[in-house]
Design a protein around this motif. Structure first.
Motif, PDB file in Angstrom:
ATOM      1  N   SER A  93     -10.327 -29.381   1.571  1.00  0.00           N
ATOM      2  CA  SER A  93      -9.494 -28.634   2.033  1.00  0.00           C
ATOM      3  C   SER A  93      -7.735 -29.061   1.267  1.00  0.00           C
ATOM      4  O   SER A  93      -6.989 -27.606   1.147  1.00  0.00           O
ATOM      5  CB  SER A  93      -9.002 -29.126   3.804  1.00  0.00           C
ATOM      6  N   ARG A  94      -8.220 -30.101   1.017  1.00  0.00           N
ATOM      7  CA  ARG A  94      -6.385 -30.506   0.461  1.00  0.00           C
ATOM      8  C   ARG A  94      -6.310 -29.745  -1.122  1.00  0.00           C
ATOM      9  O   ARG A  94      -5.208 -29.069  -1.458  1.00  0.00           O
ATOM     10  CB  ARG A  94      -6.289 -32.094  -0.405  1.00  0.00           C
ATOM     11  N   GLU A  95      -7.580 -29.643  -1.604  1.00  0.00           N
ATOM     12  CA  GLU A  95      -7.689 -28.922  -2.900  1.00  0.00           C
ATOM     13  C   GLU A  95      -7.606 -27.667  -2.588  1.00  0.00           C
ATOM     14  O   GLU A  95      -6.848 -26.142  -3.613  1.00  0.00           O
ATOM     15  CB  GLU A  95      -8.887 -28.614  -3.461  1.00  0.00           C
ATOM     16  N   TYR A  96      -7.805 -26.701  -1.612  1.00  0.00           N
ATOM     17  CA  TYR A  96      -7.702 -25.451  -1.604  1.00  0.00           C
ATOM     18  C   TYR A  96      -6.394 -25.327  -0.889  1.00  0.00           C
ATOM     19  O   TYR A  96      -5.565 -24.001  -1.566  1.00  0.00           O
ATOM     20  CB  TYR A  96      -8.609 -25.268  -0.207  1.00  0.00           C
ATOM     21  N   LEU A  97      -5.428 -26.159  -0.537  1.00  0.00           N
ATOM     22  CA  LEU A  97      -3.862 -26.015   0.293  1.00  0.00           C
ATOM     23  C   LEU A  97      -3.353 -26.091  -1.760  1.00  0.00           C
ATOM     24  O   LEU A  97      -2.644 -24.821  -1.685  1.00  0.00           O
ATOM     25  CB  LEU A  97      -3.460 -26.827   0.958  1.00  0.00           C
ATOM     26  N   GLN A  98      -3.971 -26.769  -2.065  1.00  0.00           N
ATOM     27  CA  GLN A  98      -3.454 -26.825  -3.505  1.00  0.00           C
ATOM     28  C   GLN A  98      -2.986 -25.817  -4.335  1.00  0.00           C
ATOM     29  O   GLN A  98      -2.164 -25.207  -4.691  1.00  0.00           O
ATOM     30  CB  GLN A  98      -3.435 -28.250  -4.491  1.00  0.00           C
ATOM     31  N   HIS A  99      -4.149 -25.199  -4.446  1.00  0.00           N
ATOM     32  CA  HIS A  99      -4.888 -24.288  -4.565  1.00  0.00           C
ATOM     33  C   HIS A  99      -4.232 -22.880  -4.765  1.00  0.00           C
ATOM     34  O   HIS A  99      -3.614 -21.663  -5.160  1.00  0.00           O
ATOM     35  CB  HIS A  99      -6.344 -24.048  -5.259  1.00  0.00           C
ATOM     36  N   PHE A 100      -3.762 -22.580  -3.289  1.00  0.00           N
ATOM     37  CA  PHE A 100      -3.578 -21.790  -2.880  1.00  0.00           C
ATOM     38  C   PHE A 100      -1.915 -22.020  -1.800  1.00  0.00           C
ATOM     39  O   PHE A 100      -2.854 -21.712  -0.251  1.00  0.00           O
ATOM     40  CB  PHE A 100      -4.580 -20.862  -1.939  1.00  0.00           C
ATOM     41  N   PRO A 101      -1.422 -22.385  -2.184  1.00  0.00           N
ATOM     42  CA  PRO A 101       0.082 -22.585  -1.570  1.00  0.00           C
ATOM     43  C   PRO A 101       0.570 -21.232  -0.372  1.00  0.00           C
ATOM     44  O   PRO A 101       1.278 -21.391   0.692  1.00  0.00           O
ATOM     45  CB  PRO A 101       1.139 -22.912  -2.521  1.00  0.00           C
ATOM     46  N   LEU A 102       0.178 -20.596  -1.525  1.00  0.00           N
ATOM     47  CA  LEU A 102       0.053 -19.301  -0.553  1.00  0.00           C
ATOM     48  C   LEU A 102      -0.050 -19.615   0.923  1.00  0.00           C
ATOM     49  O   LEU A 102       0.472 -18.906   2.231  1.00  0.00           O
ATOM     50  CB  LEU A 102       0.049 -17.866  -0.579  1.00  0.00           C
ATOM     51  N   ASN A 103      -1.453 -20.460   1.314  1.00  0.00           N
ATOM     52  CA  ASN A 103      -1.670 -19.965   2.385  1.00  0.00           C
ATOM     53  C   ASN A 103      -0.530 -20.985   3.680  1.00  0.00           C
ATOM     54  O   ASN A 103      -1.106 -21.153   4.557  1.00  0.00           O
ATOM     55  CB  ASN A 103      -3.068 -20.736   2.509  1.00  0.00           C
ATOM     56  N   ILE A 104       0.040 -22.031   3.168  1.00  0.00           N
ATOM     57  CA  ILE A 104       0.906 -22.530   4.216  1.00  0.00           C
ATOM     58  C   ILE A 104       2.198 -21.842   4.140  1.00  0.00           C
ATOM     59  O   ILE A 104       2.283 -22.011   5.772  1.00  0.00           O
ATOM     60  CB  ILE A 104       1.602 -23.800   2.996  1.00  0.00           C
ATOM     61  N   LEU A 105       2.561 -21.058   3.333  1.00  0.00           N
ATOM     62  CA  LEU A 105       3.370 -20.283   3.706  1.00  0.00           C
ATOM     63  C   LEU A 105       2.881 -19.610   5.581  1.00  0.00           C
ATOM     64  O   LEU A 105       3.770 -18.889   6.026  1.00  0.00           O
ATOM     65  CB  LEU A 105       3.929 -19.584   2.515  1.00  0.00           C
TER      66      LEU A 105
END
Length: 150
Positions: free
Chosen positions: A114-126
């Motif tokens: 999940s950490r790698e996923y959010l680093q790779h797709f920061p748009l998901n945080i937005l």
């Protein structure tokens, strides 16, 4: 029609309780009640607060002209935040899966951490922030409507 009757009519047209209007224009509810009953007259500053809130003129409230509330052409701050959040939400909602699909098809990357996923797709945080703000705004609108109908 008297000043008090006009204030009461404008308040009722908006479906507001006396207490809600008093809170909105930051005056004691007892003062507002007395204005509507005609036993007391608002000060010039309080009259201007009423005019600003109802988008009307002092001449209308005082009975010197018959024209009612002036049409408001601008959006309120809450409406602007709601619109911008809706745009951000839709943009993220549409682009995040597209970026993930492209990354998967073009580069063959499948992320499980999940950490790698959010680093790779920061748009998901937005997207997550947009969802939280959107839900908070809808909740505030519902709360304000429910509070105003009392």
């Amino acid at each position: 029609m008297t000043l008090g009757e006009r204030i009461a009519n404008l308040r009722k047209e908006k479906g507001m309780s006396l207490e809600t209007l008093a809170e909105a224009i930051e005056v004691p509810a007892d003062d507002l009640r007395e204005w509507e009953q005609g036993t007391q007259v608002p000060s010039r500053g309080e009259l201007l607060k009423l005019c600003g809130y109802f988008h009307t003129t002092t001449a209308y409230l005082e009975g010197r002209e018959e024209a009612g509330p002036v049409k408001q052409d601008r959006f309120s701050k809450a409406e602007i935040i709601f619109i911008l959040d809706g745009v951000l939400f839709l943009l993220c909602f549409l682009l995040a899966p597209l970026f993930q699909w492209v990354d998967c098809k073009v580069y063959g990357q499948y992320l499980t951490d999940s950490r790698e996923y959010l680093q790779h797709f920061p748009l998901n945080i937005l997207l997550a922030f947009a969802c939280i703000i959107f839900v908070a705004q809808v909740g505030k609108i519902i709360y304000d409507k429910a509070k105003g109908s009392r």
